[in-house]
Design an enzyme around this catalytic site. Structure first.
Site, short mmCIF file in Angstrom:
data_model
loop_
_atom_site.label_atom_id
_atom_site.label_comp_id
_atom_site.label_asym_id
_atom_site.label_seq_id
_atom_site.Cartn_x
_atom_site.Cartn_y
_atom_site.Cartn_z
N HIS A 39 90.49 83.53 36.95
CA HIS A 39 91.50 83.94 38.21
C HIS A 39 90.55 84.55 39.23
O HIS A 39 91.20 85.00 40.39
CB HIS A 39 92.67 84.74 37.71
CG HIS A 39 93.64 83.58 36.89
ND1 HIS A 39 94.79 84.34 36.44
CD2 HIS A 39 93.74 82.47 36.64
CE1 HIS A 39 95.26 83.71 35.48
NE2 HIS A 39 94.78 82.13 35.61
N CYS A 55 82.30 85.33 60.63
CA CYS A 55 81.19 85.03 61.20
C CYS A 55 81.32 84.93 62.69
O CYS A 55 82.30 84.64 63.12
CB CYS A 55 80.70 83.63 61.02
SG CYS A 55 79.32 82.62 61.80
N CYS A 67 75.58 78.83 60.22
CA CYS A 67 75.59 80.13 60.87
C CYS A 67 76.47 81.33 60.20
O CYS A 67 76.19 82.22 60.90
CB CYS A 67 76.22 79.78 62.30
SG CYS A 67 78.03 79.24 61.90
N CYS A 68 76.87 80.94 59.06
CA CYS A 68 77.96 81.95 58.63
C CYS A 68 77.21 83.01 57.94
O CYS A 68 76.49 83.00 56.79
CB CYS A 68 79.06 81.32 57.78
SG CYS A 68 80.10 80.30 58.43
N GLY A 73 95.95 90.62 24.63
CA GLY A 73 96.42 91.53 25.79
C GLY A 73 96.97 90.16 26.90
O GLY A 73 97.06 90.77 27.80
N THR A 74 97.45 89.26 26.26
CA THR A 74 97.87 88.37 27.18
C THR A 74 99.35 87.78 26.76
O THR A 74 99.73 87.61 25.39
CB THR A 74 97.07 87.11 27.50
OG1 THR A 74 97.66 86.16 28.37
CG2 THR A 74 96.79 86.35 26.28
N GLN A 102 91.69 86.42 32.37
CA GLN A 102 92.62 85.95 33.20
C GLN A 102 92.50 87.40 34.29
O GLN A 102 93.09 87.06 35.41
CB GLN A 102 93.92 85.87 32.59
CG GLN A 102 94.27 84.72 31.63
CD GLN A 102 95.40 84.74 31.04
OE1 GLN A 102 96.53 84.17 31.52
NE2 GLN A 102 95.20 85.22 29.90
N ALA A 106 94.82 96.88 22.33
CA ALA A 106 93.33 96.44 22.43
C ALA A 106 92.40 97.65 22.08
O ALA A 106 91.15 97.36 21.41
CB ALA A 106 93.14 95.81 23.74
N1 APR Z 1 96.78 96.26 24.09
C1 APR Z 1 97.23 94.78 23.73
N2 APR Z 1 97.97 94.07 24.61
C2 APR Z 1 98.68 94.82 25.51
C3 APR Z 1 98.60 96.21 25.70
C4 APR Z 1 97.56 96.90 24.93
N3 APR Z 1 97.15 98.04 25.11
N4 APR Z 1 99.48 96.63 26.61
C5 APR Z 1 100.00 95.50 26.92
N5 APR Z 1 99.79 94.31 26.28
C6 APR Z 1 100.18 93.12 26.36
C7 APR Z 1 101.64 92.81 26.59
O1 APR Z 1 102.62 92.85 25.52
C8 APR Z 1 101.75 91.30 27.24
O2 APR Z 1 101.81 90.38 26.11
O3 APR Z 1 99.58 92.45 27.23
C9 APR Z 1 100.29 91.05 27.95
C10 APR Z 1 100.23 91.60 29.38
O4 APR Z 1 101.14 90.41 29.99
P1 APR Z 1 100.90 89.82 31.58
O5 APR Z 1 101.09 91.23 32.31
O6 APR Z 1 101.92 88.81 31.80
O7 APR Z 1 99.60 89.63 31.69
P2 APR Z 1 98.81 88.17 31.49
O8 APR Z 1 99.26 87.72 30.30
O9 APR Z 1 97.27 88.57 31.65
O10 APR Z 1 99.25 87.18 32.85
C11 APR Z 1 98.52 86.24 33.19
O11 APR Z 1 99.56 85.73 35.08
O12 APR Z 1 100.27 87.48 36.64
C12 APR Z 1 99.58 86.49 36.63
O13 APR Z 1 97.50 85.61 37.48
C13 APR Z 1 98.13 86.54 36.78
O14 APR Z 1 96.24 86.88 35.31
C14 APR Z 1 97.66 86.92 35.47
C15 APR Z 1 98.29 85.70 34.59
#
Ligand code: APR
Length: 245
Positions: A122, A151, A137-138, A191-192, A104, A235
Protein backbone atom coordinates in the site's frame (compact mmCIF):
# COMPACT_ATOMS: atom_id res chain seq x y z
CA UNK A 1 0.77 -18.29 24.25
CA UNK A 2 0.41 -22.00 23.46
CA UNK A 3 3.96 -23.36 23.79
CA UNK A 4 3.12 -26.64 22.02
CA UNK A 5 1.90 -24.71 18.99
CA UNK A 6 4.93 -22.43 19.21
CA UNK A 7 7.37 -25.38 19.23
CA UNK A 8 5.51 -26.96 16.29
CA UNK A 9 5.77 -23.76 14.30
CA UNK A 10 9.44 -23.37 15.21
CA UNK A 11 9.94 -26.82 13.68
CA UNK A 12 8.14 -25.70 10.50
CA UNK A 13 10.34 -22.59 10.44
CA UNK A 14 13.54 -24.64 10.65
CA UNK A 15 12.31 -26.89 7.83
CA UNK A 16 11.24 -24.04 5.52
CA UNK A 17 13.80 -23.09 2.90
CA UNK A 18 11.95 -19.81 2.27
CA UNK A 19 9.65 -17.89 4.60
CA UNK A 20 7.13 -15.27 3.48
CA UNK A 21 5.69 -12.85 6.02
CA UNK A 22 2.55 -10.74 5.48
CA UNK A 23 2.04 -8.02 8.10
CA UNK A 24 -0.78 -5.61 8.85
CA UNK A 25 -1.53 -2.78 11.26
CA UNK A 26 -1.44 -5.11 14.26
CA UNK A 27 2.35 -5.47 14.15
CA UNK A 28 2.60 -1.71 14.71
CA UNK A 29 -0.07 -1.61 17.42
CA UNK A 30 2.48 -2.09 20.22
CA UNK A 31 4.45 0.85 18.82
CA UNK A 32 1.39 3.02 19.38
CA UNK A 33 1.00 3.87 15.67
CA UNK A 34 -2.04 6.09 15.23
CA UNK A 35 -4.52 4.36 12.96
CA UNK A 36 -5.75 5.83 9.71
CA UNK A 37 -8.68 7.44 11.53
CA UNK A 38 -6.79 8.53 14.66
CA UNK A 39 -5.56 11.49 12.60
CA UNK A 40 -9.13 12.83 12.46
CA UNK A 41 -8.77 15.05 15.55
CA UNK A 42 -8.76 18.86 16.03
CA UNK A 43 -8.80 20.80 12.75
CA UNK A 44 -8.82 17.54 10.79
CA UNK A 45 -11.96 16.19 12.49
CA UNK A 46 -14.12 18.18 10.02
CA UNK A 47 -12.91 16.10 7.08
CA UNK A 48 -13.50 12.46 6.17
CA UNK A 49 -10.26 10.49 5.78
CA UNK A 50 -11.85 8.62 2.86
CA UNK A 51 -12.35 11.93 0.99
CA UNK A 52 -8.73 12.99 1.47
CA UNK A 53 -6.98 9.69 0.71
CA UNK A 54 -8.00 9.89 -2.97
CA UNK A 55 -6.53 11.42 -6.12
CA UNK A 56 -9.75 13.39 -6.63
CA UNK A 57 -9.51 14.80 -3.11
CA UNK A 58 -5.89 15.79 -3.65
CA UNK A 59 -6.54 17.45 -7.02
CA UNK A 60 -9.51 19.36 -5.56
CA UNK A 61 -7.72 20.49 -2.36
CA UNK A 62 -3.96 19.89 -2.73
CA UNK A 63 -2.90 22.09 0.20
CA UNK A 64 -5.46 20.47 2.55
CA UNK A 65 -4.56 16.86 1.62
CA UNK A 66 -0.82 17.61 1.66
CA UNK A 67 -1.24 19.21 5.12
CA UNK A 68 -3.14 16.14 6.37
CA UNK A 69 -0.32 13.81 5.27
CA UNK A 70 2.27 16.12 6.84
CA UNK A 71 0.16 15.90 10.03
CA UNK A 72 0.11 12.08 9.83
CA UNK A 73 3.88 11.99 9.21
CA UNK A 74 4.42 14.19 12.28
CA UNK A 75 2.26 11.78 14.32
CA UNK A 76 4.62 9.00 13.23
CA UNK A 77 7.80 10.91 14.06
CA UNK A 78 7.62 9.97 17.76
CA UNK A 79 6.83 6.31 17.12
CA UNK A 80 9.49 3.58 17.31
CA UNK A 81 9.65 0.06 15.86
CA UNK A 82 8.87 -2.66 18.42
CA UNK A 83 10.30 -6.11 19.19
CA UNK A 84 8.09 -7.66 16.52
CA UNK A 85 9.57 -5.48 13.76
CA UNK A 86 13.08 -6.09 15.15
CA UNK A 87 12.63 -9.88 15.34
CA UNK A 88 11.82 -9.97 11.61
CA UNK A 89 14.78 -7.73 10.69
CA UNK A 90 17.21 -9.75 12.84
CA UNK A 91 16.00 -13.09 11.43
CA UNK A 92 16.54 -11.81 7.88
CA UNK A 93 20.07 -10.71 8.84
CA UNK A 94 20.90 -14.17 10.27
CA UNK A 95 19.35 -15.94 7.27
CA UNK A 96 20.20 -13.86 4.17
CA UNK A 97 17.76 -14.34 1.30
CA UNK A 98 15.48 -16.71 3.24
CA UNK A 99 12.75 -14.26 4.26
CA UNK A 100 10.47 -12.09 2.11
CA UNK A 101 8.64 -9.38 4.05
CA UNK A 102 5.36 -8.15 2.61
CA UNK A 103 3.45 -5.40 4.43
CA UNK A 104 0.12 -3.61 4.12
CA UNK A 105 1.42 -0.91 6.47
CA UNK A 106 2.62 2.49 5.27
CA UNK A 107 4.28 3.53 8.54
CA UNK A 108 7.84 2.64 7.47
CA UNK A 109 8.54 0.87 10.81
CA UNK A 110 9.83 -2.35 9.22
CA UNK A 111 12.40 -0.29 7.31
CA UNK A 112 13.32 1.68 10.44
CA UNK A 113 13.82 -1.63 12.31
CA UNK A 114 16.38 -2.61 9.68
CA UNK A 115 14.33 -4.73 7.25
CA UNK A 116 15.36 -4.24 3.62
CA UNK A 117 13.60 -4.93 0.32
CA UNK A 118 10.22 -4.64 2.08
CA UNK A 119 7.34 -5.24 -0.33
CA UNK A 120 5.02 -2.32 0.55
CA UNK A 121 1.69 -3.27 -1.00
CA UNK A 122 0.00 0.00 0.00
CA UNK A 123 3.02 2.27 -0.48
CA UNK A 124 5.03 4.18 2.12
CA UNK A 125 3.77 7.25 3.98
CA UNK A 126 7.33 8.58 4.24
CA UNK A 127 7.83 8.53 0.46
CA UNK A 128 6.64 11.09 -2.13
CA UNK A 129 6.19 10.79 -5.88
CA UNK A 130 4.94 13.07 -8.66
CA UNK A 131 1.19 13.22 -9.21
CA UNK A 132 1.54 13.17 -13.00
CA UNK A 133 4.17 11.33 -15.00
CA UNK A 134 7.30 13.44 -14.41
CA UNK A 135 8.80 15.24 -17.41
CA UNK A 136 12.46 16.23 -17.83
CA UNK A 137 11.65 19.63 -16.29
CA UNK A 138 10.19 18.19 -13.09
CA UNK A 139 12.17 19.03 -10.00
CA UNK A 140 10.09 19.66 -6.86
CA UNK A 141 12.22 22.57 -5.83
CA UNK A 142 9.39 25.03 -5.42
CA UNK A 143 8.07 24.87 -1.91
CA UNK A 144 5.43 27.35 -0.76
CA UNK A 145 4.25 27.11 2.82
CA UNK A 146 1.45 24.58 3.09
CA UNK A 147 1.39 23.79 -0.64
CA UNK A 148 2.65 20.46 -2.01
CA UNK A 149 6.16 20.86 -3.52
CA UNK A 150 5.75 21.17 -7.28
CA UNK A 151 7.71 21.70 -10.46
CA UNK A 152 7.96 25.47 -11.16
CA UNK A 153 7.96 24.87 -14.88
CA UNK A 154 4.97 22.56 -15.43
CA UNK A 155 3.24 22.64 -12.03
CA UNK A 156 3.42 18.87 -11.51
CA UNK A 157 2.90 18.35 -7.75
CA UNK A 158 4.44 15.85 -5.37
CA UNK A 159 1.94 13.53 -3.68
CA UNK A 160 2.36 11.01 -0.84
CA UNK A 161 3.70 7.64 -2.08
CA UNK A 162 0.75 5.68 -0.62
CA UNK A 163 -1.96 3.77 -2.50
CA UNK A 164 -5.12 5.89 -2.35
CA UNK A 165 -8.68 4.57 -2.33
CA UNK A 166 -9.60 3.44 -5.82
CA UNK A 167 -5.97 3.08 -6.94
CA UNK A 168 -4.42 -0.24 -7.94
CA UNK A 169 -1.64 -1.78 -5.89
CA UNK A 170 1.85 -1.30 -7.38
CA UNK A 171 1.89 -4.19 -9.88
CA UNK A 172 5.57 -5.13 -9.64
CA UNK A 173 5.37 -5.17 -5.84
CA UNK A 174 2.26 -7.36 -5.82
CA UNK A 175 3.76 -9.73 -8.40
CA UNK A 176 6.85 -10.16 -6.22
CA UNK A 177 4.63 -10.79 -3.21
CA UNK A 178 2.60 -13.35 -5.14
CA UNK A 179 5.78 -15.14 -6.24
CA UNK A 180 7.06 -15.26 -2.66
CA UNK A 181 3.71 -16.61 -1.44
CA UNK A 182 3.77 -19.40 -4.01
CA UNK A 183 7.43 -20.32 -3.45
CA UNK A 184 7.61 -20.28 0.34
CA UNK A 185 7.53 -23.29 2.64
CA UNK A 186 6.03 -21.23 5.46
CA UNK A 187 3.91 -18.06 5.47
CA UNK A 188 3.47 -16.03 8.66
CA UNK A 189 0.37 -13.80 8.61
CA UNK A 190 0.95 -11.23 11.35
CA UNK A 191 -1.39 -8.57 12.71
CA UNK A 192 -3.90 -8.35 9.90
CA UNK A 193 -7.67 -8.75 9.97
CA UNK A 194 -7.34 -10.41 6.57
CA UNK A 195 -10.32 -8.44 5.28
CA UNK A 196 -8.66 -6.45 2.47
CA UNK A 197 -7.92 -8.06 -0.92
CA UNK A 198 -5.82 -8.72 -2.89
CA UNK A 199 -3.36 -8.58 0.04
CA UNK A 200 -5.24 -11.17 2.10
CA UNK A 201 -5.35 -13.46 -0.94
CA UNK A 202 -1.60 -14.03 -0.55
CA UNK A 203 -2.33 -16.38 2.37
CA UNK A 204 -4.67 -18.42 0.16
CA UNK A 205 -2.00 -18.54 -2.59
CA UNK A 206 0.62 -19.79 -0.13
CA UNK A 207 -1.67 -22.52 1.19
CA UNK A 208 -2.72 -23.57 -2.31
CA UNK A 209 0.95 -23.85 -3.29
CA UNK A 210 1.63 -26.20 -0.38
CA UNK A 211 3.10 -23.85 2.23
CA UNK A 212 2.33 -24.07 5.91
CA UNK A 213 0.33 -20.97 6.92
CA UNK A 214 0.53 -19.60 10.46
CA UNK A 215 -1.52 -16.68 11.80
CA UNK A 216 -0.15 -14.48 14.59
CA UNK A 217 -2.92 -12.30 16.00
CA UNK A 218 -4.36 -11.18 19.33
CA UNK A 219 -7.90 -11.88 18.07
CA UNK A 220 -9.66 -14.11 15.53
CA UNK A 221 -9.13 -12.99 11.93
CA UNK A 222 -10.64 -13.82 8.55
CA UNK A 223 -7.53 -15.84 7.71
CA UNK A 224 -7.67 -18.15 10.75
CA UNK A 225 -9.44 -20.79 8.67
CA UNK A 226 -6.70 -20.67 6.01
CA UNK A 227 -4.04 -21.33 8.66
CA UNK A 228 -2.53 -24.66 9.74
CA UNK A 229 -1.82 -23.04 13.12
CA UNK A 230 -2.85 -19.88 14.97
CA UNK A 231 -0.50 -18.33 17.56
CA UNK A 232 -2.83 -16.21 19.68
CA UNK A 233 -0.82 -13.30 21.10
CA UNK A 234 0.85 -9.97 20.42
CA UNK A 235 3.39 -9.81 17.59
CA UNK A 236 5.93 -8.10 19.86
CA UNK A 237 5.86 -11.16 22.13
CA UNK A 238 5.22 -14.01 19.66
CA UNK A 239 7.72 -13.06 16.92
CA UNK A 240 10.80 -12.84 19.20
CA UNK A 241 9.84 -16.24 20.70
CA UNK A 242 9.24 -17.75 17.26
CA UNK A 243 12.12 -16.21 15.29
CA UNK A 244 14.68 -15.77 18.04
CA UNK A 245 18.11 -17.37 17.52
N1 APR B 1 -0.29 -8.31 17.61
C1 APR B 1 -0.86 -8.99 16.58
N2 APR B 1 -2.04 -8.63 16.02
C2 APR B 1 -2.66 -7.54 16.52
C3 APR B 1 -2.13 -6.77 17.59
C4 APR B 1 -0.90 -7.21 18.14
N3 APR B 1 -0.32 -6.57 19.18
N4 APR B 1 -2.98 -5.75 17.85
C5 APR B 1 -4.01 -5.85 16.98
N5 APR B 1 -3.81 -6.93 16.18
C6 APR B 1 -4.65 -7.39 15.06
C7 APR B 1 -6.12 -7.14 15.20
O1 APR B 1 -6.74 -8.21 15.90
C8 APR B 1 -6.57 -7.09 13.73
O2 APR B 1 -6.85 -8.41 13.26
O3 APR B 1 -4.25 -6.63 13.93
C9 APR B 1 -5.33 -6.57 13.00
C10 APR B 1 -5.47 -5.12 12.52
O4 APR B 1 -6.52 -5.11 11.57
P1 APR B 1 -6.77 -3.76 10.70
O5 APR B 1 -6.73 -2.57 11.62
O6 APR B 1 -7.98 -4.03 9.84
O7 APR B 1 -5.46 -3.63 9.82
P2 APR B 1 -5.10 -4.40 8.48
O8 APR B 1 -5.63 -5.78 8.49
O9 APR B 1 -3.63 -4.20 8.31
O10 APR B 1 -5.86 -3.53 7.35
C11 APR B 1 -5.52 -3.82 5.99
O11 APR B 1 -6.99 -2.01 5.30
O12 APR B 1 -7.38 0.00 6.41
C12 APR B 1 -6.91 -0.56 5.20
O13 APR B 1 -5.15 -0.02 3.69
C13 APR B 1 -5.46 -0.19 5.05
O14 APR B 1 -3.47 -1.57 5.00
C14 APR B 1 -4.74 -1.43 5.61
C15 APR B 1 -5.68 -2.55 5.19
Amino acid sequence: MDTVALETVRGWLRAAQHVAVLTGAGISAESGVPTFRDAQTGYWAQFRAEDMATEEGFRAHPARVWGWYQHRRQMLAGVQPNDGHRALAEFALRHPGRLTLITQNVDGLHQRAGSTDVLCLHGDLMEDRFLDLPRACCHPDTVEAGQPPHCPRCGNMLRPGVVWFGEPLPLAVFDAAQQAARACGLMLVVGTAGAVYPAAGLAHSARAAGARVVVVNTAPSELDDVAHAVLRGGAAQVLPALLGA
